[in-house]
Design an enzyme around this catalytic site. Structure first.
Site, PDB file in Angstrom:
ATOM      1  N   ASP A 201       0.839  -1.189   0.000  1.00  0.00           N
ATOM      2  CA  ASP A 201       0.000   0.000   0.000  1.00  0.00           C
ATOM      3  C   ASP A 201       0.882   1.251   0.000  1.00  0.00           C
ATOM      4  OD1 ASP A 201      -2.874   1.009   0.654  1.00  0.00           O
ATOM      5  OD2 ASP A 201      -1.622   2.032   2.130  1.00  0.00           O
ATOM      6  N   GLU A 243       1.388  -0.410  -5.278  1.00  0.00           N
ATOM      7  CA  GLU A 243       0.257   0.468  -5.517  1.00  0.00           C
ATOM      8  C   GLU A 243       0.801   1.885  -5.597  1.00  0.00           C
ATOM      9  OE1 GLU A 243      -1.579   2.466  -2.642  1.00  0.00           O
ATOM     10  OE2 GLU A 243      -3.489   2.715  -3.609  1.00  0.00           O
TER      11      GLU A 243
HETATM   12  C1  GLC Z   1      -4.395   2.984  -0.511  1.00  0.00           C
HETATM   13  C2  GLC Z   1      -5.659   2.180  -0.339  1.00  0.00           C
HETATM   14  C3  GLC Z   1      -6.745   3.044   0.212  1.00  0.00           C
HETATM   15  C4  GLC Z   1      -6.281   3.648   1.519  1.00  0.00           C
HETATM   16  C5  GLC Z   1      -4.947   4.367   1.346  1.00  0.00           C
HETATM   17  C6  GLC Z   1      -4.332   4.740   2.662  1.00  0.00           C
HETATM   18  O1  GLC Z   1      -4.530   3.960  -1.482  1.00  0.00           O
HETATM   19  O2  GLC Z   1      -6.038   1.602  -1.554  1.00  0.00           O
HETATM   20  O3  GLC Z   1      -7.934   2.325   0.380  1.00  0.00           O
HETATM   21  O4  GLC Z   1      -7.248   4.536   1.977  1.00  0.00           O
HETATM   22  O5  GLC Z   1      -3.998   3.551   0.698  1.00  0.00           O
HETATM   23  O6  GLC Z   1      -3.842   3.605   3.319  1.00  0.00           O
END
Ligand code: GLC
Length: 530
Positions: A201, A243
């Site tokens: 993440d 991500e």
């Molecule tokens: C990522 C996740 C999201 C979350 C963010 C903060 O973007 O996909 O759902 O709110 O991280 O952890």
């Protein structure tokens, strides 16, 4: 399960455990419920599931605010139940990855509680503090609907703390070697248990440096590489998936020499699939894929149509975003931050042709596809729920009370109206050969049957028609021609001489003669094996 390149051609499936299947009637989906549904996933053709955070959390950000990295919240079950799930999945040849949230913790994490209470706490330096809110000026705010600054004043600490997301998610200080080691321990803990890797993440924001945008800094890459070295040494089949919402040319830094991430989401491709559909013109997709550099042989893109967040439109121009909001989010409440907080089927007006068409792209363009739970049956969303919760409602298994999700009262209001579980559910769609579920299942099985669809070989085919996206996957003995009509009208595609041959229509499983012209129904697609 050994095969260290398994992710290069795998079908992923993202799950909110809370919303998938409740086994004990408390209204919350749990690990045992998910275990009971593994055969469904196996049948669908899923190779790897990604489970959203299941760690103890005050749920200010649905679990992306972690209060304990080493256990499972009891509403989901126990660590033993997780082990059972992993074993049962592996028996079926299904892998499991989880979210690894490195950048921040919950403000209820004991580290933060200790840090804010005492300047001399060993945890004080686990976070990023400052006396004023002027440091790192100009760094963009991500959750701009809610937050006005990346700094929040803490009364107890008598200082500001730094956060890239909600103010309930203080950023960890990766300049502190203890934080670095701690997170490697977290990684080791879950991989030792049998988890097959992580969707990492928000890896973009680990370090901060004055005078930069605090994104993708060299220090951040160096740390991620260190994590990769440890994984390669001790858990050679596990993966790291990034991500990071960046342009492909910047994203490839996260692959680097094949020694950082194994995979990264192709964020800019996703909105362009919808854009191309809205414009009835394939060029946005062609352009972004032409701008996507070749990546090392041990790396792979992950492609997707939807996920648990808003459909983010950060990666399109203001004008394109306006067009997409007009087309796909006609009501104000459908918009969140720079995106659209709706599910796939409602975004596409429940038009079966469009839903199939975007899936045709997902399953035939290069990259390993990720499905979002429920999109395979065309589930709807619930816009009455705040934030992104409307796309995280219970999976609709059948037409019994609460959709067969739970014997108790579900943790949230279910989807109403056209997408009610009486109308949209797995059991009904299993019964019919013509359901969306059956079509998606077929797409997945074809993708697996033909290696050409799983490789990264892609050649554009010039059809003299901008509404038709045509390409050749694979080569030689196994070549598949894919034609997609992105427009609402019948389109004629010119077929270049070298492809005017006899082939096989993979969906109908019968011969198909490619002549100089192919006529395509509105929003239709053809997969022809040459
Ligand atoms: C990522 C996740 C999201 C979350 C963010 C903060 O973007 O996909 O759902 O709110 O991280 O952890």
């Amino acid at each position: 399960m050994t095969n260290s390149l398994w992710y290069k051609n795998a079908v992923f499936y993202e799950i909110s455990v809370r919303a998938f299947k409740d086994s004990d009637g408390d209204g919350h989906g749990d690990l045992q419920g998910l275990t009971e549904k593994l055969d469904y996933l196996k049948d669908l053709g899923v190779d790897c599931i990604w489970i959203m955070p299941i760690y103890p959390s005050p749920l200010r950000d649905d679990g992306y605010d972690i209060a304990d990295y080493y256990s499972v919240d009891k509403t989901y079950g126990s660590l033993d139940q997780l082990k059972t799930l992993i074993e049962a999945a592996h028996q079926r040849g299904i892998r499991i990855i989880t979210d690894l949230v490195l950048n921040h913790t919950s403000d209820e994490h004991p580290w933060f509680q200790s840090a804010r209470a005492d300047k001399n706490s060993p945890y004080r330096d686990y976070y990023v503090w400052n006396d004023d809110d002027k440091k790192y000026a100009g760094v963009r705010i991500i959750f701009q609907d809610v937050e006005t600054s990346n700094w929040t004043w803490d009364e107890k600490a008598v200082q500001y703390f730094w956060h890239r997301f909600y103010s309930t998610q203080p950023d960890l200080n990766f300049d502190n070697p203890n934080v670095q080691d701690e997170m490697l321990n977290v990684v080791r803990f879950w991989l030792s248990m049998g988890i097959d890797g992580f969707r990492v993440d928000a890896p973009t924001y680990l370090f901060e440096r004055e005078g930069t945008n605090c994104e993708s800094l060299p220090e951040t890459h160096a740390y991620l590489k260190r994590m990769r070295r440890m994984i390669d040494a001790d858990f050679p089949n596990a993966i790291m998936l990034a991500e990071s919402n960046q342009w492909p040319r910047e994203l490839i830094q996260y692959f680097d020499n094949g020694d950082e991430f194994h995979m990264a989401f192709h964020f800019p491709l996703m909105p362009r699939i919808y854009l191309a559909l809205a414009q009835g013109d394939a060029s946005a997709i062609v352009k972004i894929l032409n701008d996507t550099p070749v990546i090392p042989a041990n790396c792979q893109w992950t492609t997707f149509l939807r996920n648990h967040d808003e459909l983010t439109l950060e990666m399109v121009t203001d004008e394109e975003r306006k067009l997409m909001w007009r087309e796909y989010a006609p009501e104000e409440k459908m918009i969140l931050n720079l995106g659209i907080r709706r599910r796939l089927a409602p975004i596409l007006n429940n038009d079966r042709r469009k839903i199939e068409l975007v899936n045709s792209l997902l399953f035939t363009l290069p990259g390993s596809p990720i499905l979002y739970y429920g999109d395979e049956i065309g589930m709807g969303d619930n816009l009455n729920l705040p934030d992104r919760h409307g796309v995280r409602t219970p999976m609709q298994w059948d037409d019994s009370l609460h959709a067969g999700f739970s014997a108790g009262t579900p943790f949230t209001e279910m989807v109403q109206g056209d997408y009610h579980y009486l109308k949209v559910n797995v059991a009904d769609q299993m019964k019919s050969q013509h359901s969306l579920l059956r079509t998606i299942q077929k797409m997945i099985s074809l993708r697996k049957q033909y290696a050409a669809l799983g490789g990264n070989q892609l050649e554009w085919v010039e059809t003299d028609n901008p509404a038709v996206l045509a390409y050749l996957r694979g080569q030689g003995d196994e070549a598949i021609l894919v034609l997609n009509n992105l427009s609402e009208h019948v389109q004629v595609a010119h077929i270049p001489a070298e492809y005017q041959t006899s082939g096989q229509n993979l969906f109908e499983d019968r011969p198909y003669i490619l002549n100089a012209h192919v006529s395509l129904q509105p929003y239709s697609y053809l997969w022809i094996k040459l």
